[in-house]
Design a protein around this motif. Structure first.
Motif, PDB file in Angstrom:
ATOM      1  N   ALA A   1       0.833  -1.205   0.000  1.00 49.47           N
ATOM      2  CA  ALA A   1       0.000   0.000   0.000  1.00 49.47           C
ATOM      3  C   ALA A   1       0.867   1.254   0.000  1.00 49.47           C
ATOM      4  CB  ALA A   1      -0.935  -0.009   1.218  1.00 49.47           C
ATOM      5  N   ALA A   2       1.909   1.253   0.842  1.00 48.90           N
ATOM      6  CA  ALA A   2       2.765   2.439   0.962  1.00 48.90           C
ATOM      7  C   ALA A   2       3.505   2.702  -0.343  1.00 48.90           C
ATOM      8  CB  ALA A   2       3.760   2.245   2.103  1.00 48.90           C
ATOM      9  N   TYR A   3       3.949   1.629  -1.018  1.00 42.32           N
ATOM     10  CA  TYR A   3       4.682   1.765  -2.273  1.00 42.32           C
ATOM     11  C   TYR A   3       3.843   2.525  -3.297  1.00 42.32           C
ATOM     12  CZ  TYR A   3       6.922   0.486  -6.667  1.00 42.32           C
ATOM     13  OH  TYR A   3       7.508   0.538  -7.897  1.00 42.32           O
ATOM     14  N   VAL A   4       2.587   2.121  -3.443  1.00 43.78           N
ATOM     15  CA  VAL A   4       1.724   2.773  -4.424  1.00 43.78           C
ATOM     16  C   VAL A   4       1.443   4.222  -4.025  1.00 43.78           C
ATOM     17  CG1 VAL A   4      -0.598   2.772  -5.415  1.00 43.78           C
ATOM     18  CG2 VAL A   4       0.698   0.648  -5.259  1.00 43.78           C
ATOM     19  N   VAL A   5       1.157   4.444  -2.738  1.00 40.85           N
ATOM     20  CA  VAL A   5       0.827   5.808  -2.298  1.00 40.85           C
ATOM     21  C   VAL A   5       2.017   6.756  -2.509  1.00 40.85           C
ATOM     22  CG1 VAL A   5       0.278   7.226  -0.279  1.00 40.85           C
ATOM     23  CG2 VAL A   5      -0.965   5.113  -0.678  1.00 40.85           C
ATOM     24  N   VAL A   6       3.228   6.264  -2.210  1.00 40.85           N
ATOM     25  CA  VAL A   6       4.391   7.153  -2.299  1.00 40.85           C
ATOM     26  C   VAL A   6       4.888   7.294  -3.741  1.00 40.85           C
ATOM     27  CG1 VAL A   6       6.778   7.526  -1.570  1.00 40.85           C
ATOM     28  CG2 VAL A   6       5.105   6.652   0.053  1.00 40.85           C
ATOM     29  N   ARG A   7       4.989   6.173  -4.453  1.00 44.13           N
ATOM     30  CA  ARG A   7       5.679   6.182  -5.740  1.00 44.13           C
ATOM     31  C   ARG A   7       4.779   6.427  -6.952  1.00 44.13           C
ATOM     32  NH1 ARG A   7       9.999   7.325  -3.917  1.00 44.13           N
ATOM     33  NH2 ARG A   7      11.730   5.895  -3.586  1.00 44.13           N
ATOM     34  N   ARG A   8       3.508   6.178  -6.829  1.00 41.40           N
ATOM     35  CA  ARG A   8       2.618   6.345  -7.982  1.00 41.40           C
ATOM     36  C   ARG A   8       1.775   7.593  -7.789  1.00 41.40           C
ATOM     37  NH1 ARG A   8       2.865   0.884  -9.953  1.00 41.40           N
ATOM     38  NH2 ARG A   8       5.084   0.605  -9.791  1.00 41.40           N
ATOM     39  N   ASP A   9       1.273   8.089  -8.912  1.00 42.23           N
ATOM     40  CA  ASP A   9       0.458   9.300  -8.874  1.00 42.23           C
ATOM     41  C   ASP A   9      -0.975   8.904  -8.504  1.00 42.23           C
ATOM     42  OD1 ASP A   9      -0.530  11.796  -9.196  1.00 42.23           O
ATOM     43  OD2 ASP A   9      -0.699  11.652 -11.371  1.00 42.23           O
ATOM     44  N   VAL A  10      -1.257   8.914  -7.202  1.00 37.94           N
ATOM     45  CA  VAL A  10      -2.549   8.417  -6.728  1.00 37.94           C
ATOM     46  C   VAL A  10      -3.556   9.562  -6.653  1.00 37.94           C
ATOM     47  CG1 VAL A  10      -3.730   7.244  -4.843  1.00 37.94           C
ATOM     48  CG2 VAL A  10      -1.375   6.656  -5.380  1.00 37.94           C
ATOM     49  N   PRO A  11      -4.703   9.427  -7.327  1.00 40.14           N
ATOM     50  CA  PRO A  11      -5.736  10.457  -7.156  1.00 40.14           C
ATOM     51  C   PRO A  11      -6.326  10.367  -5.742  1.00 40.14           C
ATOM     52  CG  PRO A  11      -6.566   8.657  -8.520  1.00 40.14           C
ATOM     53  CD  PRO A  11      -5.138   8.341  -8.233  1.00 40.14           C
ATOM     54  N   PHE A  12      -6.764  11.480  -5.180  1.00 38.52           N
ATOM     55  CA  PHE A  12      -7.303  11.549  -3.816  1.00 38.52           C
ATOM     56  C   PHE A  12      -6.345  10.922  -2.799  1.00 38.52           C
ATOM     57  CE2 PHE A  12     -10.970  11.182  -6.709  1.00 38.52           C
ATOM     58  CZ  PHE A  12     -11.529  12.429  -6.486  1.00 38.52           C
ATOM     59  N   GLU A  13      -5.074  11.362  -2.861  1.00 41.34           N
ATOM     60  CA  GLU A  13      -4.064  10.708  -2.042  1.00 41.34           C
ATOM     61  C   GLU A  13      -4.414  10.749  -0.548  1.00 41.34           C
ATOM     62  OE1 GLU A  13       0.029  11.424  -3.166  1.00 41.34           O
ATOM     63  OE2 GLU A  13       0.609  11.114  -1.074  1.00 41.34           O
TER      64      GLU A  13
END
Lengths: 301, 291
Positions: free
Chosen positions: B109-121
């Protein structure tokens, strides 16, 4: 404003729009997201759902719609008293956690590095050690033949009933949740730039005014977070009131535990949980807006 | 005397007297109040733990503090007591399984939140730390009525306990992993990608080794929280799958003895070692703030 719009549209074009791209981008987060959906969000919705159905002694839930659990909780004086007791207990515990926790958080933020390490350890270890172990310490301290009563008996020749009342529950809860105020307070005081208090002093404020107008004001977000955590957790406490309290120290949390685990009345327990959560959220919201409006700190939301 | 001094401090605040420094008695009273509250706060936190360890050293059945002598008798008794099995064969394996699963899910979960451009972060972060915001009593109740569903009777209680503990520990492994991934230089990852590594290879060979201390800390936090949890376990434990804190809880409702103190002390020592380890790895501050 315009900047915000172009930022947004810019992101919109960069963002992947095909399903495979989307998966490629976000796939790693799917297992943890699905896990919380299946084992947290859906169970909670299911609990709220079954609170509207009748209890049956044989099948636990009989699928006949009813509002009887909510009627009972909201209109029966016994349950009204219980909710009021829980709210009052939580307010008292939160207030004492502020009185005791704020100075400690301030101390940790302003002292020498070595003392800071020691004090942080003294706050962090109890937080991690577990509720039951710490409550056991209070039990030995307060018991009829416990540490305090032995001293009293030797010195003054009498004993006090220290265990099994609201006072022992309150002290136990303060001890258990104190770190939750200390740590965010410490963290927000440490973030205040070192030059602000001397600047206020140079402008003519005395120590107390400088403290109140600079340090205290700027540490409010931390204090707010801490008190909300303490309040919510005390509202839901089960283990501490059960072990340190008497029969009359029945909290909403104990009611949930008793009806769900001992009574197997899951619909009623779920209704208690729902009422408790709604009450807690409403009170936290009132408190939050009060602090935000009164203290004139509107920029944090 | 003390009361008068406190009053003078209060009046100084209330009247907003604009003297550049406060009168000496006010300062003295303020100091006294400050240190008094500090002492009270620290003893509220530390006293129960010191008493538990003290009681466990008693050579007799008496729960005297300070102990009437120093003996390790109750630690020997622990080895043959009804607490031994819950400690080593219930709580320990559950905590290890919980920490492992929770760490993996937290990193993902942390990898995606930090490294990817997540909408509504912000909302996504809130979602992953929601078990921290939802009261544990509600989580425990909801899990109990869901997992004790008739169709799930074949699932062993210990597995249900792991499921529940993973839920309550995900926020911790997620937050420590987030901090750890943020600290890894993205240029190193891009370098590896330019040299032909796949995304997964770059993660395994670059990001993961560099975030090791964060990952280990998250694992240890999850381990401790699972091992010491008494709330979710209270709702989900049954029969031979009763965790140590619940076993102590049930025991304390009828009696208490230095044996409980010794058992509790062993738990304290275990947590103490792990907390010191976390302190070494990421510092108490980071650990404390993430919790």
């Amino acid at each position: 404003m315009l900047g915000a719009i172009t930022d947004y549209t810019g992101n919109l074009f960069d963002r992947p729009n095909r399903v495979s791209d989307w998966l490629d981008e976000y796939l790693p987060a799917v297992p943890p997201a699905a896990y919380l959906l299946i084992f947290l969000i859906l169970p909670i919705l299911y609990a709220v759902y079954i609170s509207f159905f009748e209890y049956s002694a044989t099948t636990i839930i009989s699928w006949n719609f009813t509002l009887e659990h909510y009627e009972q909780l909201l209109f029966d004086p016994f349950y009204q008293g219980l909710l009021w007791y829980t709210v009052r207990l939580s307010l008292i515990v939160s207030a004492f956690c502020v009185i005791l926790g704020y100075p400690l958080g301030y101390f940790i933020a302003t002292t020498t590095p070595l003392r800071r390490q020691l004090a942080l350890f003294a706050v962090f270890l109890p937080l991690m050690v577990g509720t039951v172990v710490r409550i056991y310490g209070w039990i030995v301290l307060f018991a009829t033949n416990g540490v305090i009563n032995t001293v009293l008996q030797d010195l003054l020749g009498f004993k006090l009933a220290l265990l099994g009342n609201t006072l022992s529950v309150t002290i136990g809860l303060i001890g258990v949740y104190l770190p939750l105020v200390v740590l965010p307070v410490y963290s927000s005081i440490e973030d205040i730039p070192d030059s602000l208090v001397p600047a206020a002093r140079n402008l003519g404020a005395n120590q107390l005014q400088a403290f109140y107008k600079v340090t205290f004001r700027l540490s409010l977000p931390g204090l707010l977070t801490g008190t909300i955590f303490v309040f919510v957790l005390t509202m839901n406490s089960i283990v501490t009131p059960d072990l340190l309290g008497g029969r009359s120290d029945l909290t909403m949390g104990r009611l949930i535990y008793d009806s769900a685990v001992n009574g197997l009345n899951w619909p009623f327990a779920s209704a208690v949980g729902t009422v408790l959560t709604i009450t807690t959220t409403a009170l936290v919201y009132i408190y939050f807006s009060f602090v935000r409006d009164r203290m004139g700190v509107s920029e944090w939301d | 005397m003390g009361l008068m001094a406190i009053m003078s401090v209060l009046s100084a605040v209330l009247t907003g007297r604009n003297s550049r420094s406060l009168s000496t008695p006010a300062v003295v009273a303020g100091r006294a109040l400050y240190y008094g509250l500090l002492g009270l706060a620290v003893s509220t936190l530390v006293l129960p733990i010191i008493i538990v360890i003290g009681i466990s050293l008693n050579p007799t059945q008496s729960q005297a503090f300070p102990p009437s002598g120093i003996s390790l008798r109750w630690y020997q008794e622990f080895l043959v007591s009804p607490f031994f099995e819950p400690f080593f064969f219930v709580s320990l394996p559950i905590a290890i399984a919980t920490a492992t699963i929770s760490t993996i899910l937290g990193i993902l979960a942390a990898y995606v939140v930090v490294r990817r451009d997540v909408p509504f972060e912000n909302e996504v972060v809130m979602y992953f730390i929601s078990p921290l915001i939802i009261p544990p009593a509600i989580i425990a109740l909801a899990l109990m009525i869901t997992l004790n569903f008739n169709l799930l009777d074949f699932v062993p209680t210990s597995a249900k306990l792991v499921v529940g503990h993973v839920v309550i520990t995900i926020p911790y492994t997620f937050l420590t992993a987030m901090t750890a991934i943020e600290s890894v230089d993205t240029e190193l990852v891009e370098g590896a990608r330019n040299l032909g590594a796949t995304k997964f290879q770059a993660f395994r060979k670059i990001t993961l080794p560099l975030m090791k201390s964060g990952v280990v800390s998250g694992f240890l936090l999850a381990f401790i929280l699972s091992f010491t949890d008494s709330l979710v376990a209270l709702f989900l434990s049954s029969g031979s799958s009763t965790t140590l804190p619940v076993e102590i809880f049930l025991f304390l409702q009828y009696e208490s003895s230095p044996l409980v103190a010794a058992t509790a002390s062993i738990q304290i020592l275990l947590v103490l070692v792990l907390v010191l380890l976390i302190g070494r790895l990421i510092g108490f501050k980071a650990a404390a703030v993430s919790s």
